[in-house]
Design an enzyme around this catalytic site. Structure first.
Site, mmCIF file in Angstrom:
data_model
loop_
_atom_site.group_PDB
_atom_site.id
_atom_site.type_symbol
_atom_site.label_atom_id
_atom_site.label_comp_id
_atom_site.label_asym_id
_atom_site.label_seq_id
_atom_site.Cartn_x
_atom_site.Cartn_y
_atom_site.Cartn_z
ATOM 1 N N ARG A 8 26.750 -5.568 31.384
ATOM 2 C CA ARG A 8 27.962 -6.378 31.235
ATOM 3 C C ARG A 8 28.461 -6.459 29.786
ATOM 4 N NH1 ARG A 8 25.493 -11.288 34.598
ATOM 5 N NH2 ARG A 8 23.608 -10.164 34.025
ATOM 6 N N GLU A 152 17.469 -15.863 43.824
ATOM 7 C CA GLU A 152 18.470 -15.254 42.945
ATOM 8 C C GLU A 152 19.878 -15.456 43.519
ATOM 9 O OE1 GLU A 152 17.922 -13.799 39.837
ATOM 10 O OE2 GLU A 152 16.102 -14.918 40.308
ATOM 11 N N ASN A 384 25.775 9.433 -14.325
ATOM 12 C CA ASN A 384 24.344 9.401 -13.996
ATOM 13 C C ASN A 384 23.936 10.513 -13.039
ATOM 14 O OD1 ASN A 384 25.853 8.181 -11.939
ATOM 15 N ND2 ASN A 384 24.132 6.948 -11.252
ATOM 16 N N TYR A 385 24.900 11.252 -12.523
ATOM 17 C CA TYR A 385 24.610 12.211 -11.455
ATOM 18 C C TYR A 385 25.084 13.588 -11.871
ATOM 19 C CZ TYR A 385 24.521 13.962 -6.614
ATOM 20 O OH TYR A 385 24.254 14.663 -5.464
HETATM 21 C C1 UD1 Z 1 17.028 -13.600 35.283
HETATM 22 C C2 UD1 Z 1 16.290 -14.309 36.421
HETATM 23 C C3 UD1 Z 1 17.110 -15.485 36.919
HETATM 24 C C4 UD1 Z 1 17.403 -16.409 35.761
HETATM 25 C C5 UD1 Z 1 18.062 -15.663 34.613
HETATM 26 C C6 UD1 Z 1 18.135 -16.582 33.399
HETATM 27 C C7 UD1 Z 1 15.034 -12.543 37.574
HETATM 28 C C8 UD1 Z 1 14.953 -11.682 38.782
HETATM 29 N N1 UD1 Z 1 16.070 -13.384 37.509
HETATM 30 O O1 UD1 Z 1 18.234 -13.062 35.825
HETATM 31 O O2 UD1 Z 1 16.394 -16.198 37.926
HETATM 32 O O3 UD1 Z 1 18.244 -17.467 36.193
HETATM 33 O O4 UD1 Z 1 17.268 -14.524 34.236
HETATM 34 O O5 UD1 Z 1 18.791 -15.974 32.307
HETATM 35 O O6 UD1 Z 1 14.157 -12.475 36.722
HETATM 36 N N2 UD1 Z 1 14.698 -6.907 31.680
HETATM 37 C C9 UD1 Z 1 13.771 -5.928 31.416
HETATM 38 N N3 UD1 Z 1 13.529 -4.983 32.369
HETATM 39 C C10 UD1 Z 1 14.135 -4.997 33.577
HETATM 40 C C11 UD1 Z 1 15.106 -5.993 33.833
HETATM 41 C C12 UD1 Z 1 15.348 -6.950 32.859
HETATM 42 O O7 UD1 Z 1 13.177 -5.889 30.339
HETATM 43 O O8 UD1 Z 1 13.840 -4.105 34.397
HETATM 44 C C13 UD1 Z 1 14.950 -7.912 30.612
HETATM 45 C C14 UD1 Z 1 16.381 -7.860 30.111
HETATM 46 O O9 UD1 Z 1 16.470 -6.984 29.001
HETATM 47 C C15 UD1 Z 1 16.638 -9.294 29.733
HETATM 48 C C16 UD1 Z 1 15.732 -10.097 30.667
HETATM 49 O O10 UD1 Z 1 14.768 -9.195 31.154
HETATM 50 O O11 UD1 Z 1 16.255 -9.545 28.386
HETATM 51 C C17 UD1 Z 1 16.520 -10.733 31.830
HETATM 52 O O12 UD1 Z 1 17.114 -9.728 32.604
HETATM 53 P P1 UD1 Z 1 18.530 -9.892 33.300
HETATM 54 O O13 UD1 Z 1 18.825 -8.648 34.040
HETATM 55 O O14 UD1 Z 1 19.526 -10.368 32.314
HETATM 56 O O15 UD1 Z 1 18.197 -11.049 34.370
HETATM 57 P P2 UD1 Z 1 19.228 -12.049 35.001
HETATM 58 O O16 UD1 Z 1 20.047 -11.366 36.016
HETATM 59 O O17 UD1 Z 1 19.929 -12.773 33.923
HETATM 60 CA CA CA Z 2 20.399 -12.431 31.668
#
Ligand code: UD1
Ligand code: CA
Length: 455
Positions: A8, A152, A384-385
């Site tokens: 996003r 979720e 200088n260069y």
């Molecule tokens: C997640 C939570 C949701 C919560 C929200 C809060 C889950 C399934 N959902 O959703 O319940 O309300 O955060 O902000 O966990 N990331 C990885 N690897 C992956 C996917 C994500 O490292 O495969 C990291 C992303 O870089 C990010 C964080 O995990 O820093 C959260 O991931 P994101 O996809 O933003 O989760 P949300 O949809 O926001």
């Molecule tokens: Ca997030």
């Protein structure tokens, strides 16, 4: 967790590398984690893993941060699972943080950890109640108000979507129980992902204690998902920094137009004019005037310093009582000693300008040392260069460099020497001599009038 791309954001850079308050998002989170004095910090990286690792190491070179690689971004459960080898089997508490939730405070995390231990819980979820919970996972409780599971947004029924208590994405886990439950997480859901949010539900079904810790300040757990949110956070962070600077005795002529890093320190009675930017770990002393349009990055400025309009100063040091600009440029560890002065269109690179010395107009001084009370005439250049290598220029005390002098480095100009206007100086100049011409030749020796000879 810092492996996601952040679709996003519509960016070719991983979301966690985008800056808030002059620092990548992920480093705000690592900083909060380090404040808890943990046995280990594990950064889970995937998208642009090298860049994310570099950003963290660059900011925290001495910290014990391990990196776990999540090859494919299959969800937050899979993300944590990629740290299994590093963490599994430890009799410890694991705190899970999101790389895109940068405003979380260490004090809040500590309070959650304390509550988690108090409750002897297998998992504690940091929750918050929002007016508009759209997009977040919802915290489902049973009729006794006890935790049941997280749903979720994309999997929630219309009824469940009405719940305003949301999962912040920040948790405490018993490490052993975390990895045990993670092995049982599937991906049969709307997004086909392995949700970390299934873990507390599984634990609850196992009869383990799952606690919910309500975050007192909703702002701390706001996530960055798109650029509008980032801009809003930036504005709030800046406002906060400016407020605390004013409280400590700094004048901001127009706080809305002052862009100051929260890591900067500024002394009392210093006046910051409009459109000034202060970045990084800059320190500015007391009673300075930082005039409109000045930008200062990772530099140190003493007391009673006047920095005039539109000057740019980076990685440099300016002593007390100095005057800089307008439109001056300091870089590459330039050092201005006490009471020295540079004027308009003067650039200092990797150069030391001694106490009370002046370069008032249109000058480039690079790879140079300049002694005390020396005057550098308008239009002087250190050449200088040579097209391949950089060479040094050394200028002594009480020297007068005439206007438009070219100093062809490497070169040394002795104390009390003088160069004529328009000279091109290609050889070292003895103390107390006058040279002039192209190339410069000796015109007078023994300038200070003392008789030379055997003592
Ligand atoms: C997640 C939570 C949701 C919560 C929200 C809060 C889950 C399934 N959902 O959703 O319940 O309300 O955060 O902000 O966990 N990331 C990885 N690897 C992956 C996917 C994500 O490292 O495969 C990291 C992303 O870089 C990010 C964080 O995990 O820093 C959260 O991931 P994101 O996809 O933003 O989760 P949300 O949809 O926001
Ligand atoms: Ca997030």
């Amino acid at each position: 967790m810092a492996a996601g791309l952040g679709t996003r954001m519509r960016s070719s850079r991983a979301k966690v590398l985008h800056h808030l308050d002059g620092m990548p998002l992920v480093n705000h989170v690592v900083s909060a984690a380090l404040k808890l004095n943990p046995a280990k910090v594990v950064a889970i990286v995937g998208h642009q893993a090298d860049e994310v690792e570099k950003a963290i190491i660059n900011e925290f070179p001495d910290a014990d941060v391990a990196f776990a690689i999540q090859e494919k971004q299959l969800g937050t459960g899979d993300a944590v699972n990629s740290a299994r080898q590093i963490l599994e089997g430890r009799d410890s508490t694991t705190v899970v943080l999101s790389g895109d939730v940068p405003q979380i405070k260490a004090e809040t995390l500590q309070a959650m950890i304390d509550a988690h231990r108090e409750a002897a819980a297998a998992c504690t979820i940091l929750s918050v109640r929002l007016k508009d919970p759209t997009g977040y996972g919802r915290v489902m409780r049973n009729e006794d108000g006890l935790f049941e599971r997280v749903v979720e947004q994309k999997d929630a029924s219309d009824e469940e979507k009405k719940i305003r208590e949301i999962n912040s994405g920040i948790y405490c886990f018993d490490t052993v129980k975390l990895f045990d439950a993670l092995s049982r997480v599937g991906n049969e859901n709307a997004q086909g992902e392995y949700y970390l949010t299934d873990v507390p539900g599984i634990m609850c079904a196992d009869g383990e204690v799952v606690a919910v810790f309500e975050c007192p300040n909703a702002k701390e757990v706001e996530g960055v998902n798109e650029r509008g949110q980032l801009a809003k956070m930036e504005k709030i962070a800046r406002k906060e920094t400016n407020r605390s600077l004013m409280e400590s005795g700094v004048t901001l002529l127009d706080p809305k137009a002052a862009y100051i890093s929260s890591r900067a320190e500024i002394g009392r009675d210093t006046v910051i004019y409009q459109n000034v930017t202060v970045e990084g770990k800059t320190v500015i002393g007391e009673n300075c005037n930082i005039r409109p349009g000045v930008r200062i990055v990772n530099s140190v400025v003493g007391d009673n310093v006047e920095i005039r309009d539109n000057s740019f100063i980076t990685d440099s040091t300016i002593g007390s009582g100095c005057t800089v600009g307008p439109m001056a440029h300091l870089r590459g560890h330039a050092l201005m000693e006490e009471g020295s002065k540079i004027g308009n269109f003067v650039e200092l690179k990797k150069t030391r300008l001694g106490k009370g010395s002046k370069a008032s107009h249109l000058t480039y001084l690079g790879d140079a040392t300049i002694g005390e009370n020396t005057n550098i005439g308008a239009g002087t250049i250190t050449c200088n260069y040579d097209g391949k290598n950089k060479h040094e220029t050394h200028i002594g005390d009480n020297v007068k460099i005439g206007s438009d002098t070219m100093l062809v480095a490497p070169i040394t100009i002795g104390d009390g020497a003088v160069t004529g206007a328009g000279s091109v100086v290609t050889h070292d100049v003895e103390s107390d001599t006058l040279v002039a011409g192209v190339p410069a030749k000796l015109k007078r020796a023994n300038l200070n009038g003392q008789k030379q000879g055997p003592q």
